[in-house]
Design an enzyme around this catalytic site. Structure first.
Site, PDB file in Angstrom:
ATOM      1  N   ASP A  47      -6.521  -6.163   5.045  1.00  0.00           N
ATOM      2  CA  ASP A  47      -5.933  -4.827   4.923  1.00  0.00           C
ATOM      3  C   ASP A  47      -5.902  -4.169   6.294  1.00  0.00           C
ATOM      4  OD1 ASP A  47      -5.073  -2.337   4.141  1.00  0.00           O
ATOM      5  OD2 ASP A  47      -6.834  -1.854   2.926  1.00  0.00           O
ATOM      6  N   HIS A  63      -8.537   1.268  -3.510  1.00  0.00           N
ATOM      7  CA  HIS A  63      -9.420   1.075  -2.356  1.00  0.00           C
ATOM      8  C   HIS A  63     -10.070   2.412  -2.029  1.00  0.00           C
ATOM      9  CE1 HIS A  63      -9.518   0.018   2.261  1.00  0.00           C
ATOM     10  NE2 HIS A  63     -10.727   0.136   1.755  1.00  0.00           N
ATOM     11  N   HIS A 116      -1.461  -1.345  -4.099  1.00  0.00           N
ATOM     12  CA  HIS A 116      -2.713  -0.944  -3.445  1.00  0.00           C
ATOM     13  C   HIS A 116      -2.714   0.575  -3.212  1.00  0.00           C
ATOM     14  CE1 HIS A 116      -6.180  -1.823  -0.745  1.00  0.00           C
ATOM     15  NE2 HIS A 116      -5.665  -0.921   0.079  1.00  0.00           N
ATOM     16  N   SER A 134       0.848  -1.191   0.000  1.00  0.00           N
ATOM     17  CA  SER A 134       0.000   0.000   0.000  1.00  0.00           C
ATOM     18  C   SER A 134       0.883   1.240   0.000  1.00  0.00           C
ATOM     19  CB  SER A 134      -0.898   0.008   1.247  1.00  0.00           C
ATOM     20  OG  SER A 134      -1.377   1.320   1.460  1.00  0.00           O
ATOM     21  N   ASP A 158      -4.769   3.742  -1.662  1.00  0.00           N
ATOM     22  CA  ASP A 158      -5.809   4.100  -0.688  1.00  0.00           C
ATOM     23  C   ASP A 158      -6.324   5.508  -0.928  1.00  0.00           C
ATOM     24  OD1 ASP A 158      -6.030   1.799   1.119  1.00  0.00           O
ATOM     25  OD2 ASP A 158      -3.909   2.196   1.516  1.00  0.00           O
ATOM     26  N   MET A 193      -8.938   8.400   0.223  1.00  0.00           N
ATOM     27  CA  MET A 193      -9.751   8.829   1.374  1.00  0.00           C
ATOM     28  C   MET A 193     -10.261  10.248   1.130  1.00  0.00           C
ATOM     29  SD  MET A 193      -7.349   7.460   4.483  1.00  0.00           S
ATOM     30  CE  MET A 193      -6.459   5.895   4.350  1.00  0.00           C
ATOM     31  N   MET A 196     -11.519  -5.583   6.306  1.00  0.00           N
ATOM     32  CA  MET A 196     -10.669  -4.621   7.007  1.00  0.00           C
ATOM     33  C   MET A 196     -10.231  -5.244   8.334  1.00  0.00           C
ATOM     34  SD  MET A 196     -10.184  -2.017   5.060  1.00  0.00           S
ATOM     35  CE  MET A 196      -9.151  -1.168   6.254  1.00  0.00           C
ATOM     36  N   MET A 240     -12.061   4.669   0.074  1.00  0.00           N
ATOM     37  CA  MET A 240     -12.649   4.956   1.385  1.00  0.00           C
ATOM     38  C   MET A 240     -13.318   6.322   1.268  1.00  0.00           C
ATOM     39  SD  MET A 240      -9.543   3.433   3.646  1.00  0.00           S
ATOM     40  CE  MET A 240      -8.474   3.463   2.215  1.00  0.00           C
TER      41      MET A 240
HETATM   42  C1  DX5 Z   1      -6.055   1.782   5.955  1.00  0.00           C
HETATM   43  C2  DX5 Z   1      -5.734   1.437   4.536  1.00  0.00           C
HETATM   44  C3  DX5 Z   1      -4.613   0.493   4.405  1.00  0.00           C
HETATM   45  C4  DX5 Z   1      -3.303   0.971   4.986  1.00  0.00           C
HETATM   46  C5  DX5 Z   1      -2.752  -0.199   5.722  1.00  0.00           C
HETATM   47  O1  DX5 Z   1      -7.284   2.359   6.083  1.00  0.00           O
HETATM   48  O2  DX5 Z   1      -6.836   0.859   3.878  1.00  0.00           O
HETATM   49  O3  DX5 Z   1      -4.434   0.024   3.080  1.00  0.00           O
HETATM   50  O4  DX5 Z   1      -2.361   1.393   4.048  1.00  0.00           O
HETATM   51  O5  DX5 Z   1      -1.633   0.214   6.403  1.00  0.00           O
HETATM   52  P1  DX5 Z   1      -0.820  -0.761   7.350  1.00  0.00           P
HETATM   53  O6  DX5 Z   1      -0.349  -1.925   6.538  1.00  0.00           O
HETATM   54  O7  DX5 Z   1       0.294   0.110   7.813  1.00  0.00           O
HETATM   55  O8  DX5 Z   1      -1.726  -1.172   8.479  1.00  0.00           O
HETATM   56 ZN    ZN Z   2      -6.430  -0.078   1.867  1.00  0.00          ZN
END
Ligand code: DX5
Ligand code: ZN
Length: 217
Positions: free
Chosen positions: A173, A69, A34, A9, A36, A38, A138, A71
Site C-alpha cells: 500500500d 485500513h 480499499h 483506494s 483509508d 485516518m 506499508m 490509520m
Molecule cells: C496511504 C494510504 C493508501 C493510499 C495510497 O496512507 O494507506 O491506501 O491511498 O495512495 P497511493 O496509491 O496514491 O500511494
Molecule cells: Zn491504505
C-alpha cells in the site's frame, strides 16, 4: 498462494461522486475496495468514518469486499462500529495500540478478516507473535496518497511473506503503479492497493486494468 488482486483506494477518488467512481473500477473487474480511515492523531489527516463505509456497503451490495485500513490510534475502540457498518476486512496498525492481539480478536469478533499493517520502520518480527488473515506492508509512510514508493519495500515484503507463510496474503500500500507493482509481485505480494495511480488517471478503469496486468493479477 492467495490470488493476486488490485484494491483501488478511494482516498484519491472524487468524494462528491464516490458511488460512480467505485462503480467504474468494479465494472473494470475490481472486487475489493480499499477504504483509508485516518484520525488526525495516528496520521495528521482526518478522512472518513463508519458512516461512509455503511453508505458504500449499501451502494455496492454484498458481493464486493470492503477492505478498511484503520490509520487510527487505539483501533480496538472502533472496530465494532466499522464491522457493523459493513466492512469485510479491517486492518489495524501495529504501532497504533499496545493491544495488537486484543484488537485483532475484536476484528474477528465482528466477523471481519483481521489484517495487521506495519509502517516502514516497524520490524517484521511482530508477525511471528500474532496470527493474521492479511499482512499489510506499508510501502510509503501512511497518511497521504500520491507519495513515491519506498525502494527498500520489496525486501521487506519478502521478509514478511517468509514469516506469514503462503496462506496469508501480503498487501502492499503506497506508491503502487505499473512501474512498482512487478517488483512487489516478485517479492511475494498478493494484494496491491492503488489510489492515485487509478483515481488520479483520466480513465480509472483502464488504469485499474493496467496495474492488474503489471501486478500479474
Ligand atoms: C496511504 C494510504 C493508501 C493510499 C495510497 O496512507 O494507506 O491506501 O491511498 O495512495 P497511493 O496509491 O496514491 O500511494
Ligand atoms: Zn491504505
Amino acid at each position: 498462494m492467495p490470488d493476486r488482486l488490485v484494491a483501488p483506494s478511494i482516498l484519491s477518488a472524487d468524494f462528491a461522486r464516490l458511488g460512480a467512481q467505485v462503480d467504474e473500477v468494479i465494472a473494470a473487474g475490481a472486487t475489493v475496495i480499499h477504504v483509508d480511515v485516518m484520525d488526525g492523531h495516528f496520521v495528521p489527516p482526518i478522512t472518513i468514518g463508519p458512516i461512509i463505509v455503511s453508505a458504500l456497503r449499501e451502494h455496492v451490495g454484498e458481493a464486493i469486499d470492503l477492505d478498511v485500513h484503520l490509520m487510527i490510534e487505539r483501533p480496538e475502540r472502533q472496530v465494532a462500529d466499522f464491522a457493523k457498518a459493513g466492512a469485510t476486512g479491517i486492518t489495524i496498525h501495529a504501532e497504533a495500540t499496545p493491544h495488537v492481539l486484543y484488537a485483532l480478536d475484536a476484528v474477528r469478533a465482528g466477523g471481519c478478516r483481521a489484517g495487521l499493517a506495519v509502517c516502514p520502520a516497524t520490524p517484521v518480527t511482530i508477525f511471528e507473535e500474532v496470527r493474521v488473515d492479511l499482512a499489510l506492508c506499508m510501502t510509503v509512510n501512511p497518511g497521504w496518497g500520491g507519495q513515491p514508493f519506498i525502494p527498500s519495500s520489496p525486501d521487506k515484503v519478502r521478509r514478511i511473506a517468509s514469516v506469514v507463510g503462503d496462506d496469508v496474503p501480503v498487501m502492499v500500500d503506497g506508491g503502487v503503479t505499473v512501474k512498482t507493482a512487478p517488483e512487489c509481485t516478485a517479492a511475494g505480494a498478493a494484494w496491491f492497493v492503488a489510489g492515485s495511480a487509478i483515481f488520479g488517471a483520466d480513465d480509472p478503469a483502464s488504469a485499474y486494468r493496467a496495474i492488474a496486468e503489471a501486478a500479474g493479477a
